[in-house]
Design a protein around this motif. Structure first.
Motif, PDB file in Angstrom:
ATOM      1  N   SER A 208     -40.395 -20.399 -33.651  1.00 18.85           N
ATOM      2  CA  SER A 208     -40.628 -21.262 -34.815  1.00 18.85           C
ATOM      3  C   SER A 208     -39.738 -22.503 -34.789  1.00 18.85           C
ATOM      4  CB  SER A 208     -40.377 -20.467 -36.101  1.00 18.85           C
ATOM      5  OG  SER A 208     -39.008 -20.082 -36.151  1.00 18.85           O
ATOM      6  N   GLY A 209     -38.946 -22.628 -33.736  1.00 21.14           N
ATOM      7  CA  GLY A 209     -38.072 -23.808 -33.616  1.00 21.14           C
ATOM      8  C   GLY A 209     -36.690 -23.590 -34.194  1.00 21.14           C
ATOM      9  N   LYS A 210     -36.426 -22.352 -34.673  1.00 25.57           N
ATOM     10  CA  LYS A 210     -35.086 -22.076 -35.249  1.00 25.57           C
ATOM     11  C   LYS A 210     -34.096 -21.756 -34.129  1.00 25.57           C
ATOM     12  CE  LYS A 210     -36.245 -20.230 -39.785  1.00 25.57           C
ATOM     13  NZ  LYS A 210     -37.501 -19.443 -39.702  1.00 25.57           N
ATOM     14  N   PRO A 211     -32.820 -22.193 -34.290  1.00 26.86           N
ATOM     15  CA  PRO A 211     -31.804 -21.853 -33.277  1.00 26.86           C
ATOM     16  C   PRO A 211     -31.695 -20.343 -33.098  1.00 26.86           C
ATOM     17  CG  PRO A 211     -30.911 -23.360 -34.937  1.00 26.86           C
ATOM     18  CD  PRO A 211     -32.267 -22.960 -35.421  1.00 26.86           C
ATOM     19  N   SER A 212     -31.502 -19.887 -31.870  1.00 25.34           N
ATOM     20  CA  SER A 212     -31.396 -18.451 -31.594  1.00 25.34           C
ATOM     21  C   SER A 212     -30.306 -18.205 -30.552  1.00 25.34           C
ATOM     22  CB  SER A 212     -32.744 -17.943 -31.070  1.00 25.34           C
ATOM     23  OG  SER A 212     -32.624 -16.616 -30.611  1.00 25.34           O
ATOM     24  N   GLU A 232     -42.485 -16.244 -27.621  1.00 25.62           N
ATOM     25  CA  GLU A 232     -41.800 -17.165 -26.712  1.00 25.62           C
ATOM     26  C   GLU A 232     -41.167 -18.350 -27.439  1.00 25.62           C
ATOM     27  OE1 GLU A 232     -43.997 -17.795 -23.141  1.00 25.62           O
ATOM     28  OE2 GLU A 232     -42.865 -19.604 -22.655  1.00 25.62           O
ATOM     29  N   GLY A 233     -39.915 -18.601 -27.156  1.00 25.68           N
ATOM     30  CA  GLY A 233     -39.217 -19.774 -27.683  1.00 25.68           C
ATOM     31  C   GLY A 233     -39.099 -20.841 -26.613  1.00 25.68           C
ATOM     32  N   ALA A 234     -38.046 -21.619 -26.656  1.00 19.35           N
ATOM     33  CA  ALA A 234     -37.853 -22.682 -25.658  1.00 19.35           C
ATOM     34  C   ALA A 234     -36.364 -22.965 -25.498  1.00 19.35           C
ATOM     35  CB  ALA A 234     -38.577 -23.950 -26.079  1.00 19.35           C
ATOM     36  N   VAL A 235     -36.029 -23.503 -24.310  1.00 17.22           N
ATOM     37  CA  VAL A 235     -34.671 -23.975 -24.058  1.00 17.22           C
ATOM     38  C   VAL A 235     -34.595 -25.404 -24.607  1.00 17.22           C
ATOM     39  CG1 VAL A 235     -32.953 -24.411 -22.259  1.00 17.22           C
ATOM     40  CG2 VAL A 235     -34.631 -22.592 -21.939  1.00 17.22           C
ATOM     41  N   LEU A 236     -33.423 -25.796 -25.108  1.00 15.54           N
ATOM     42  CA  LEU A 236     -33.275 -27.160 -25.626  1.00 15.54           C
ATOM     43  C   LEU A 236     -32.911 -28.123 -24.490  1.00 15.54           C
ATOM     44  CD1 LEU A 236     -31.431 -26.246 -28.921  1.00 15.54           C
ATOM     45  CD2 LEU A 236     -33.674 -27.369 -28.747  1.00 15.54           C
ATOM     46  N   PRO A 237     -33.266 -29.406 -24.649  1.00 15.32           N
ATOM     47  CA  PRO A 237     -32.836 -30.362 -23.613  1.00 15.32           C
ATOM     48  C   PRO A 237     -31.335 -30.604 -23.722  1.00 15.32           C
ATOM     49  CG  PRO A 237     -33.967 -31.519 -25.398  1.00 15.32           C
ATOM     50  CD  PRO A 237     -34.057 -30.042 -25.711  1.00 15.32           C
ATOM     51  N   MET A 238     -30.672 -30.911 -22.603  1.00 15.06           N
ATOM     52  CA  MET A 238     -29.234 -31.233 -22.681  1.00 15.06           C
ATOM     53  C   MET A 238     -29.074 -32.594 -23.337  1.00 15.06           C
ATOM     54  SD  MET A 238     -27.926 -32.938 -19.194  1.00 15.06           S
ATOM     55  CE  MET A 238     -28.203 -34.703 -19.172  1.00 15.06           C
ATOM     56  N   GLY A 239     -28.040 -32.771 -24.107  1.00 18.94           N
ATOM     57  CA  GLY A 239     -27.731 -34.082 -24.691  1.00 18.94           C
ATOM     58  C   GLY A 239     -28.850 -34.639 -25.547  1.00 18.94           C
TER      59      GLY A 239
END
Ligand code: NAD
Length: 361
Positions: A208-212, A232-239
């Motif tokens: 859902s886009g919440k930090p995990s 399934e979630g996602a990894v965040l981009p660096m910076g």
């Protein structure tokens, strides 16, 4: 378990030989993988072997591939890696790029359709050994994306690494900047799943886009054939948007300009790992005198490293330094491999009819 690098090397060699890789290809791949572990990048070390074996069985990754030169304009060359083992394909293609750069001073080289190339710093180091500067932009295709674009909740990129390497005066180690444009390489999340560890804040978001902090939000992506109850979630981009922008250019330069493809979904995804790489190789002596370059560079480095450190015993280090420190430590003290990863490697060997006892010998 803690395992000595020589022992690990001979264990892993047996697996690549069983996949019919030539002795030389086996040597290159095994050395690459074990060195990645030695340098502290377990995400790109021998833990990748079960994935390669699986892709080999699926006939989407092939041994003994010589990269095919498909465009040749002396200083601008393109290779098709033909789904060969990426560590070997990239090693051979970069060798050719280095040869040409010694002649032309500048080479722009694309390698498309290669199997997973592993730790991209390897190719920066390969060029730096020959006193050449290099810049590498890489994208990842053939599988679903893992990294969300800045501001997005669903993944749209692979971890798209970038490497820039600079040789220094003889016998001094090069500067090697080598990182994923995601907050973290997916392999590090695989290691956390295997170890049952939580992730630090800010690495991943859930569906859902919440930090995990749960690495299992990437379980479906990492182990697509196994059942996972976690959406399934996602990894965040660096910076934030900066990493997002760099990742976009990995798609444009590494993906499109190498003659390969991007991650957009019109392309077939067979579930392997394809890397496409655009490399710029530069012979600095065509631009500046060696003596003035070395002099200026060493003054700059001295100035940077003289900045008082924020933490006691943690001086300023250059990109590449921590990897080399780890390397000498792990060469002496061995490489730690978690039980789950080791078991996966043994099972991969068994799938090639190698008895686990003979692997451990
Ligand atoms: P990382 O976050 O550990 O960053 C590594 C870089 O940052 C290195 O250059 C390192 O020397 C430098 N660095 C780290 N700490 C530093 C400090 N305190 N001071 C100065 N410099 C410092 O690496 P990552 O992003 O997790 O990537 C790991 C590896 O994964 C890389 O080798 C990369 O090429 C590889 N990778 C490969 C693929 C692929 O598809 N082939 C995809 C993603 C990542």
């Amino acid at each position: 378990m803690v395992i000595n690098s020589k022992k690990l090397n001979s264990l892993i060699k047996k697996i690549f030989l069983a996949m019919q890789c030539s002795k030389e290809e086996t040597r290159v791949i095994t050395h690459h993988l074990v060195t990645a572990n030695l340098m502290g990048h377990d995400s790109h070390g021998v833990g990748m072997v079960p994935i390669y074996v699986k892709n080999f069985h699926e006939k989407i990754l092939f041994p003994n591939i010589t990269p095919k030169l498909t465009k040749d304009d002396r200083s601008m060359i393109v290779f098709n890696g033909q789904r060969g083992f990426g560590q070997s394909v990239a090693n051979l293609a970069i060798k050719e790029g280095i040869n040409r750069c010694k002649d032309t001073g500048l080479v722009l080289m694309g390698i498309n359709n290669s199997g997973h190339m592993g730790r991209i710093g390897t190719y920066g180091e390969q060029c730096a050994k020959e006193n050449l500067i290099s810049i590498h932009f890489v994208n990842v295709t053939d599988r679903s994306p893992s990294v969300a674009p800045f501001g997005g909740t669903e993944a749209r990129f692979g971890t798209n690494p970038i490497c820039i390497a600079m040789p220094r005066a003889s016998k001094v180690d090069p500067i090697v900047l080598d990182f994923a444009t995601s907050k973290v390489a997916v392999g590090k999340i695989r290691v956390a799943i295997n170890k049952g560890e939580e992730l630090p804040d800010g690495w991943v978001i859930d569906h859902s886009g919440k930090p995990s902090n749960d690495p299992r939000v990437m379980e479906q992506h990492i182990y697509p054939n196994e059942k996972s109850d976690i959406p399934e979630g996602a990894v965040l981009p660096m910076g934030d948007y900066k990493g997002f922008g760099l990742s976009l250019f990995c798609e444009i330069l590494g993906g499109i300009m190498s003659g390969g493809t991007t991650i957009q979904p019109n392309h077939e995804r067979l579930g392997g790992v394809i890397n496409n790489m655009m490399s710029l190789i530069i012979d600095p002596k065509h631009l500046v005198k060696n003596s003035s370059l070395n002099d200026e560079l060493e003054h700059l480095i001295h100035y940077i490293k003289s900045s008082p450190s924020t933490k006691k015993d943690f001086p300023v280090v250059l990109p590449g330094e921590l990897e080399r420190k780890k390397l000498s430590h792990r060469l002496k003290n061995g490489i730690t491999i978690d039980d789950e990863t080791f078991e996966q490697i043994l099972k991969a060997g068994e799938s090639l009819n190698i008895k686990r006892n003979s692997l451990k010998e």
